[in-house]
Design a protein around this motif. Structure first.
Motif, mmCIF file in Angstrom:
data_model
loop_
_atom_site.group_PDB
_atom_site.id
_atom_site.type_symbol
_atom_site.label_atom_id
_atom_site.label_comp_id
_atom_site.label_asym_id
_atom_site.label_seq_id
_atom_site.Cartn_x
_atom_site.Cartn_y
_atom_site.Cartn_z
ATOM 1 N N MET A 1 42.970 32.396 6.450
ATOM 2 C CA MET A 1 42.278 32.394 5.163
ATOM 3 C C MET A 1 42.169 30.955 4.657
ATOM 4 S SD MET A 1 40.773 34.156 2.800
ATOM 5 C CE MET A 1 41.286 35.841 3.108
ATOM 6 N N ARG A 2 40.956 30.563 4.253
ATOM 7 C CA ARG A 2 40.751 29.218 3.706
ATOM 8 C C ARG A 2 41.379 29.123 2.310
ATOM 9 N NH1 ARG A 2 34.546 27.557 4.669
ATOM 10 N NH2 ARG A 2 35.475 25.491 4.412
ATOM 11 N N PRO A 3 41.764 27.929 1.878
ATOM 12 C CA PRO A 3 42.383 27.777 0.555
ATOM 13 C C PRO A 3 41.521 28.343 -0.569
ATOM 14 C CG PRO A 3 42.620 25.767 1.833
ATOM 15 C CD PRO A 3 41.739 26.656 2.630
ATOM 16 N N SER A 4 40.195 28.212 -0.418
ATOM 17 C CA SER A 4 39.278 28.687 -1.453
ATOM 18 C C SER A 4 38.884 30.149 -1.262
ATOM 19 C CB SER A 4 38.014 27.831 -1.441
ATOM 20 O OG SER A 4 37.392 27.903 -0.157
ATOM 21 N N LYS A 5 39.426 30.791 -0.224
ATOM 22 C CA LYS A 5 39.106 32.187 0.110
ATOM 23 C C LYS A 5 37.656 32.344 0.588
ATOM 24 C CE LYS A 5 43.195 33.473 -1.430
ATOM 25 N NZ LYS A 5 43.726 32.182 -1.878
ATOM 26 N N ARG A 6 37.015 31.253 0.961
ATOM 27 C CA ARG A 6 35.639 31.330 1.457
ATOM 28 C C ARG A 6 35.594 31.803 2.909
ATOM 29 N NH1 ARG A 6 33.381 25.882 1.590
ATOM 30 N NH2 ARG A 6 35.498 25.078 1.332
ATOM 31 N N ALA A 7 34.459 32.372 3.291
ATOM 32 C CA ALA A 7 34.215 32.689 4.694
ATOM 33 C C ALA A 7 34.000 31.388 5.460
ATOM 34 C CB ALA A 7 32.986 33.591 4.825
ATOM 35 N N PRO A 8 34.172 31.383 6.780
ATOM 36 C CA PRO A 8 34.005 30.144 7.556
ATOM 37 C C PRO A 8 32.646 29.479 7.383
ATOM 38 C CG PRO A 8 35.102 31.798 8.884
ATOM 39 C CD PRO A 8 34.675 32.491 7.623
ATOM 40 N N ASP A 9 31.581 30.274 7.142
ATOM 41 C CA ASP A 9 30.233 29.719 7.024
ATOM 42 C C ASP A 9 29.756 29.644 5.577
ATOM 43 O OD1 ASP A 9 29.992 32.408 6.508
ATOM 44 O OD2 ASP A 9 28.262 32.726 7.825
ATOM 45 N N GLU A 10 30.691 29.671 4.630
ATOM 46 C CA GLU A 10 30.333 29.707 3.209
ATOM 47 C C GLU A 10 30.502 28.341 2.555
ATOM 48 O OE1 GLU A 10 31.631 32.166 -0.854
ATOM 49 O OE2 GLU A 10 32.501 32.669 1.095
ATOM 50 N N LEU A 11 29.457 27.896 1.838
ATOM 51 C CA LEU A 11 29.527 26.665 1.063
ATOM 52 C C LEU A 11 30.398 26.861 -0.174
ATOM 53 C CD1 LEU A 11 25.729 25.685 0.938
ATOM 54 C CD2 LEU A 11 27.490 24.478 2.241
ATOM 55 N N ARG A 12 30.913 25.745 -0.681
ATOM 56 C CA ARG A 12 31.466 25.771 -2.026
ATOM 57 C C ARG A 12 30.316 25.987 -3.020
ATOM 58 N NH1 ARG A 12 34.633 20.101 -1.845
ATOM 59 N NH2 ARG A 12 32.938 19.656 -0.380
ATOM 60 N N LYS A 13 30.622 26.233 -4.276
ATOM 61 C CA LYS A 13 29.566 26.328 -5.278
ATOM 62 C C LYS A 13 28.913 24.958 -5.423
ATOM 63 C CE LYS A 13 28.514 27.449 -10.079
ATOM 64 N NZ LYS A 13 29.037 27.848 -11.418
ATOM 65 N N VAL A 14 27.598 24.906 -5.239
ATOM 66 C CA VAL A 14 26.853 23.652 -5.299
ATOM 67 C C VAL A 14 25.923 23.690 -6.505
ATOM 68 C CG1 VAL A 14 25.225 22.136 -4.104
ATOM 69 C CG2 VAL A 14 26.944 23.395 -2.792
ATOM 70 N N THR A 15 25.950 22.608 -7.305
ATOM 71 C CA THR A 15 25.016 22.487 -8.425
ATOM 72 C C THR A 15 24.343 21.127 -8.368
ATOM 73 O OG1 THR A 15 26.719 21.632 -9.933
ATOM 74 C CG2 THR A 15 26.381 24.019 -9.895
ATOM 75 N N LEU A 16 23.094 21.102 -8.792
ATOM 76 C CA LEU A 16 22.303 19.870 -8.872
ATOM 77 C C LEU A 16 21.698 19.801 -10.272
ATOM 78 C CD1 LEU A 16 20.451 20.267 -5.457
ATOM 79 C CD2 LEU A 16 22.220 18.564 -5.934
ATOM 80 N N GLU A 17 22.175 18.859 -11.079
ATOM 81 C CA GLU A 17 21.692 18.727 -12.459
ATOM 82 C C GLU A 17 20.855 17.457 -12.565
ATOM 83 O OE1 GLU A 17 23.403 18.360 -17.045
ATOM 84 O OE2 GLU A 17 24.790 18.620 -15.361
ATOM 85 N N ARG A 18 19.587 17.617 -12.914
ATOM 86 C CA ARG A 18 18.662 16.478 -12.976
ATOM 87 C C ARG A 18 18.689 15.799 -14.348
ATOM 88 N NH1 ARG A 18 13.127 19.197 -11.790
ATOM 89 N NH2 ARG A 18 12.308 17.067 -11.557
ATOM 90 N N ALA A 19 18.131 14.583 -14.359
ATOM 91 C CA ALA A 19 17.892 13.838 -15.598
ATOM 92 C C ALA A 19 19.155 13.711 -16.448
ATOM 93 C CB ALA A 19 16.765 14.496 -16.396
ATOM 94 N N VAL A 20 20.240 13.296 -15.814
ATOM 95 C CA VAL A 20 21.506 13.156 -16.536
ATOM 96 C C VAL A 20 21.733 11.725 -17.025
ATOM 97 C CG1 VAL A 20 22.637 15.082 -15.373
ATOM 98 C CG2 VAL A 20 22.734 12.808 -14.353
ATOM 99 N N SER A 21 20.902 10.799 -16.582
ATOM 100 C CA SER A 21 21.009 9.401 -17.021
ATOM 101 C C SER A 21 19.772 9.052 -17.852
ATOM 102 C CB SER A 21 21.117 8.459 -15.818
ATOM 103 O OG SER A 21 21.090 7.108 -16.223
ATOM 104 N N ARG A 22 19.989 8.560 -19.035
ATOM 105 C CA ARG A 22 18.885 8.289 -19.958
ATOM 106 C C ARG A 22 17.956 7.196 -19.451
ATOM 107 N NH1 ARG A 22 19.683 6.638 -26.366
ATOM 108 N NH2 ARG A 22 17.464 6.405 -26.880
ATOM 109 N N TYR A 23 18.501 6.204 -18.774
ATOM 110 C CA TYR A 23 17.716 5.016 -18.451
ATOM 111 C C TYR A 23 17.195 4.964 -17.015
ATOM 112 C CZ TYR A 23 19.826 3.565 -22.834
ATOM 113 O OH TYR A 23 20.232 3.514 -24.140
ATOM 114 N N ALA A 24 17.827 5.677 -16.103
ATOM 115 C CA ALA A 24 17.416 5.622 -14.703
ATOM 116 C C ALA A 24 16.086 6.343 -14.506
ATOM 117 C CB ALA A 24 18.485 6.243 -13.813
ATOM 118 N N GLU A 25 15.281 5.835 -13.571
ATOM 119 C CA GLU A 25 13.993 6.472 -13.265
ATOM 120 C C GLU A 25 14.184 7.856 -12.636
ATOM 121 O OE1 GLU A 25 13.257 2.547 -14.335
ATOM 122 O OE2 GLU A 25 14.459 3.072 -12.572
#
Length: 237
Positions: free
Chosen positions: A1-25
């Motif tokens: 059993m993996r520490p996170s209880k994930r299956a062997p082919d399972e990703l961790r929870k992935v999030t992508l949050e855009r526009a988090v920097s006020r000044y960057a393009e």
């Protein structure tokens, strides 16, 4: 059993949050489980001097880890006078990965620098950085197009990255630190949205691994990257 209880082919929870920097393009805060990386893309109107007159632009990357991204404080590399070998290797990897899917002449003689700063590390910082850097670069190019700086999208396709490894004899996907530090084999795969291999890094920490094991890790990586690319598409849609 993996520490996170994930299956062997399972990703961790992935999030992508855009526009988090006020000044960057372009910017993206990417999380692979407890690993968090801030990626910011910055436009410079001048390209590298060695490309002057070529009509071609450049995409490069810088990578750093904040002092308390890990359990104990690490010194800022700026205080030592130069980045460590590990840092240089990772930022070159990020740059190569982004350039592999970018039409550089479409940028004109300009440079995009993508800064990847690790806020919190729990394994897979380089793979998270590449995945989030693509989103930041995408938004930088969108910003340029909206201002008629460029007329076409220089991105040819998606690119993302994932770690795999053999832990206690079992091939697994997306290692967190506790698995990464104990793995018999550790590998990183950078793969495009169409399935092309950009880079494969594999290391046996103990006994050598077999070709069959490498192919199993590649199979896991392809599945993981397909999920990441799907998430990238949803985020930028």
């Amino acid at each position: 059993m993996r520490p996170s209880k994930r299956a062997p082919d399972e990703l961790r929870k992935v999030t992508l949050e855009r526009a988090v920097s006020r000044y960057a393009e372009g910017s993206c805060l990417v999380s692979f489980g407890e690993t968090k990386v801030l990626c910011t893309a910055s436009l410079e109107e001048r390209g590298p001097s060695w490309l002057r007159g070529s009509g071609k632009g450049w995409v490069t990357a810088e990578y750093s880890m904040l002092p308390r991204a890990t359990h104990e404080r690490t010194r800022r590399e700026v205080n030592s006078g130069k980045p460590s070998g590990r840092t240089q290797e990772i930022q070159r990897l990020i740059g190569r990965s982004l350039r592999a899917v970018t039409n550089l002449p479409a940028i004109g003689e300009r440079q995009i620098t993508v800064d990847c700063d690790v806020i919190q590390a729990d394994g897979g910082t380089r793979t998270a950085a590449i995945t989030g850097a693509w989103v930041a670069l995408h938004d930088c190019f969108a910003w340029m197009r909206s201002r008629s700086i460029i007329s076409v999208d220089p991105l040819r396709e998606h690119v993302a990255a994932i770690s795999c490894g053999i832990v206690k004899g079992v091939p697994v996907l997306d290692l967190e630190y506790s698995e990464d530090s104990a793995a018999e084999t550790d590998a990183n795969f950078v793969i495009t949205g169409s399935g092309g291999l950009v880079e494969v890094q594999g290391t046996a920490e103990g006994a050598p691994f077999s070709e069959a094991e490498l192919l199993e890790l590649l199979r896991l990586a392809r599945g993981g990257v397909a999920e990441l690319v799907t998430l990238q598409k949803q985020v930028v849609a």
